[in-house]
Design a protein around this motif. Structure first.
Motif, PDB file in Angstrom:
ATOM      1  N   LYS A 153      21.793 -33.819   2.325  1.00 31.94           N
ATOM      2  CA  LYS A 153      20.946 -32.903   1.293  1.00 31.94           C
ATOM      3  C   LYS A 153      22.162 -32.622   0.152  1.00 31.94           C
ATOM      4  CE  LYS A 153      16.856 -32.728   2.408  1.00 31.94           C
ATOM      5  NZ  LYS A 153      15.734 -33.196   1.552  1.00 31.94           N
ATOM      6  N   LEU A 154      23.344 -32.239   0.717  1.00 32.90           N
ATOM      7  CA  LEU A 154      24.508 -32.038  -0.356  1.00 32.90           C
ATOM      8  C   LEU A 154      24.680 -33.255  -1.309  1.00 32.90           C
ATOM      9  CD1 LEU A 154      26.848 -30.182  -1.128  1.00 32.90           C
ATOM     10  CD2 LEU A 154      28.059 -31.151   0.608  1.00 32.90           C
ATOM     11  N   LYS A 177      13.058 -27.045  -3.768  1.00 32.41           N
ATOM     12  CA  LYS A 177      12.547 -28.276  -3.412  1.00 32.41           C
ATOM     13  C   LYS A 177      13.240 -29.287  -2.630  1.00 32.41           C
ATOM     14  CE  LYS A 177       9.542 -27.926  -7.935  1.00 32.41           C
ATOM     15  NZ  LYS A 177       9.373 -28.654  -8.982  1.00 32.41           N
ATOM     16  N   ILE A 178      14.645 -29.210  -3.028  1.00 31.05           N
ATOM     17  CA  ILE A 178      15.280 -30.434  -2.393  1.00 31.05           C
ATOM     18  C   ILE A 178      15.810 -29.815  -1.029  1.00 31.05           C
ATOM     19  CG2 ILE A 178      17.635 -31.516  -2.959  1.00 31.05           C
ATOM     20  CD1 ILE A 178      17.277 -31.521  -5.644  1.00 31.05           C
ATOM     21  N   ALA A 179      16.085 -28.707  -0.762  1.00 32.72           N
ATOM     22  CA  ALA A 179      16.892 -28.383   0.485  1.00 32.72           C
ATOM     23  C   ALA A 179      15.944 -27.193   1.124  1.00 32.72           C
ATOM     24  CB  ALA A 179      18.273 -27.686   0.192  1.00 32.72           C
ATOM     25  N   PRO A 180      15.593 -27.362   2.352  1.00 31.51           N
ATOM     26  CA  PRO A 180      14.856 -26.184   3.030  1.00 31.51           C
ATOM     27  C   PRO A 180      15.902 -24.748   3.145  1.00 31.51           C
ATOM     28  CG  PRO A 180      15.561 -27.944   4.549  1.00 31.51           C
ATOM     29  CD  PRO A 180      15.876 -28.507   3.429  1.00 31.51           C
ATOM     30  N   ALA A 186      23.197 -22.760   5.060  1.00 24.83           N
ATOM     31  CA  ALA A 186      24.426 -23.589   5.608  1.00 24.83           C
ATOM     32  C   ALA A 186      25.210 -23.732   4.334  1.00 24.83           C
ATOM     33  CB  ALA A 186      24.228 -24.778   6.457  1.00 24.83           C
ATOM     34  N   LEU A 187      24.802 -24.142   3.356  1.00 24.59           N
ATOM     35  CA  LEU A 187      25.614 -24.572   2.110  1.00 24.59           C
ATOM     36  C   LEU A 187      26.234 -23.239   1.698  1.00 24.59           C
ATOM     37  CD1 LEU A 187      23.286 -27.133   0.436  1.00 24.59           C
ATOM     38  CD2 LEU A 187      25.360 -27.734   1.875  1.00 24.59           C
ATOM     39  N   THR A 188      25.506 -22.139   1.664  1.00 25.34           N
ATOM     40  CA  THR A 188      25.978 -20.959   1.019  1.00 25.34           C
ATOM     41  C   THR A 188      27.330 -20.611   1.950  1.00 25.34           C
ATOM     42  OG1 THR A 188      23.971 -20.386   0.065  1.00 25.34           O
ATOM     43  CG2 THR A 188      25.326 -18.643   0.522  1.00 25.34           C
ATOM     44  N   THR A 189      26.850 -20.659   3.204  1.00 19.76           N
ATOM     45  CA  THR A 189      28.242 -20.102   4.234  1.00 19.76           C
ATOM     46  C   THR A 189      29.236 -20.935   4.089  1.00 19.76           C
ATOM     47  OG1 THR A 189      26.306 -19.433   5.652  1.00 19.76           O
ATOM     48  CG2 THR A 189      28.330 -19.748   6.638  1.00 19.76           C
TER      49      THR A 189
END
Length: 505
Positions: A153-154, A177-180, A186-189
């Motif tokens: 996803k990244l 739309k792309i990432a649940p 997780a990306l923010t963390t």
């Protein structure tokens, strides 16, 4: 640009080129996330070791499981060869004159897509757009702890930015739309992106959004995107930068000419030469520019003391293992049998109580066992979904979700998409991790609502939550009180203890 432009420093790490159609390509699109990452890992291995796209069979067996090797062969992602005089692998002591005789694989069209360390005659240029993926992507301290689905996803977010030339900016609606939600969290963390509010000072410029009329939906900026990826400029900005670069180049050339002239004039006069041409040149140079001694600069020869070292930046709470500790607090898939039993206790508490009661009848025992088997299937389905993004039909397991109808597969799919419950913490590390997660979610939610908690608020709330969990306060009760505090906009840790004291357990 929606954020303040900062001077981008060049990223000197090695990288591989990932085509912008990698995720939906007819060859790689049908693959599972794990298979796609294994293919990227092979490309990274070839780039890091400069093998020109060849991988020995021994190394391929170490990196790739058997079922994935078969997928690569069927999809023609690589080609198998025997090491002979005509086709030597040239690994280790293997040479064209004395081949080792072992088999090896060559990645399909590697010399066309990647930076090829080989003869120039074998190179073919790939004109498609591409994404730069550093060779330490899979084991980097920031992206390494992420799940395969989160890593892909990244990559998909980077591809979206490169394809639409947004320079690392993604509208919040497109990010959803792309990432649940769990992947966005997780990306923010991990610090892979940062959220910004769309205001007059920082407009996202997506759609009808402008600096005078911002949309207010918010947006994300990918971390250091302009440093790692290709940066696209507006035509006017590109023209202005070209003009500025030309002006700087002209000034640099003029400075070089002045320095060359000063060095020429500082050369001491030579003895008279018998060569008329040399004498004439010497006279022309010396008469055209008068010689003047350079002023003596005493500071130029004195050793100046080095500046004091800068203090090391204070590490954020948790250091580099934040993602690991968050996974320990809320694991998607239980890592141990003990944690699996604790997740089952949250999924089917009544069934476990009935099975532990020896006085319960045989019918109740059978019903409880079926409910427990269904909870076990939920964990397995969730694990299969996170590993492959798909849950295949299985009549034996589907029957647990609907024993008398045809909807067992749909119900199992719905259960696989739902995150597993968070088990109660047992060890001190799990208590600390859960306290950090609860404090982080609470302070971030207050910030999204418009509140401005002070800097130490998160750490103070984390310490208070860790103490309360250690005193035996259940996590569900803490979540209920924190939810009530968010509704009133409170974040102080002391208020949480006061609320717990007023409300009986």
């Amino acid at each position: 640009m929606p954020v303040e432009a900062r001077e981008a420093t060049r990223d000197t790490r090695g990288y591989i080129k990932l085509a912008l159609d990698f995720l939906e390509n007819p060859k790689t699109g049908p693959m599972s996330p794990v298979t796609k990452l294994k293919l990227i890992e092979l490309w990274i291995y070839c780039a890091r070791n400069r093998t020109g796209g060849t991988v020995t069979a021994t190394q391929a067996r170490r990196l790739v499981p058997g079922r994935i090797r078969e997928i690569f062969t069927l999809a023609r992602c690589w080609h198998h060869h025997d090491c002979t005089v005509a086709t030597p692998c040239q690994h280790g002591a293997c040479t064209p004159s004395t081949p080792c005789g072992r088999d090896f694989f060559t990645m399909h069209d590697y010399e066309r897509h990647q930076t090829f360390h080989g003869p120039a005659s074998a190179r073919r240029k790939d004109t498609r757009g591409y994404l730069k993926l550093s060779v330490d992507f899979l084991e980097n301290r920031k992206t390494g702890p992420l799940t395969p689905v989160t890593k892909l996803k990244l990559i998909e977010l980077w591809i979206y930015c490169a394809r639409n030339r947004t320079n690392g900016v993604i509208a919040a609606s497109q990010a959803r739309k792309i990432a649940p939600p769990r992947i966005r969290e997780a990306l923010t963390t991990a610090g892979s992106w940062k959220h910004h509010a769309c205001t007059t000072a920082t407009p996202c410029r997506h759609g009808a959004c402008t600096a005078n009329a911002p949309c207010g939906h918010g947006f994300f900026t990918m971390h250091d995107y302009q440093r790692h990826q290709n940066h696209y400029l507006e035509p006017t900005t590109r023209t202005e930068q070209a003009r500025s670069a030309g002006r700087k180049g002209g000034l640099a050339k003029a400075a070089n000419r002045r320095e060359a002239a000063s060095e020429t004039t500082s050369v001491p006069a030579r003895a008279p030469s018998t060569n008329a041409g040399a004498s004439h040149n010497s006279q022309v140079i010396n008469t055209s520019t008068p010689v003047s001694p350079l002023p003596y600069d005493s500071d130029a020869w004195e050793e100046k003391p080095l500046p004091p070292p800068r203090p090391a930046p204070r590490p954020r709470h948790g250091g580099d293992d934040v993602a690991d500790r968050l996974n320990a607090a809320a694991p998607e898939i239980p890592a141990t049998s003990a944690m699996r039993r604790r997740v089952l206790a949250r999924l089917a508490p009544d069934a476990i109580a009935v099975l532990a009661d020896p006085d319960a009848g045989a019918i109740r025992h059978a019903q409880a066992q079926a409910e427990l088997d269904r909870a076990e299937a939920v964990i397995d389905a969730r694990a299969e979904y996170l590993a492959t993004t798909n849950v295949a039909e299985n009549p034996d397991i589907d029957r647990l979700f609907d024993p008398h109808g045809p909807h067992g597969y749909a119900r199992r799919m719905a259960a696989a998409h739902t995150p597993l419950p968070i088990p109660d913490p047992v060890s001190p590390g799990e208590v600390r991790a859960m306290a950090y997660r609860l404090a982080r979610d609470h302070i971030d939610a207050i910030g999204r609502q418009g509140g401005t908690p002070p800097g130490p608020a998160r750490e103070a709330l984390r310490a208070e939550l860790e103490t309360l969990l250690g005193e035996g306060i259940h996590q569900d009760r803490l979540r209920t009180e924190l939810r009530a505090m968010r509704e009133t906009g409170m974040w102080a840790a002391s208020k949480l203890r006061e609320r717990l004291a007023k409300v009986p357990a």
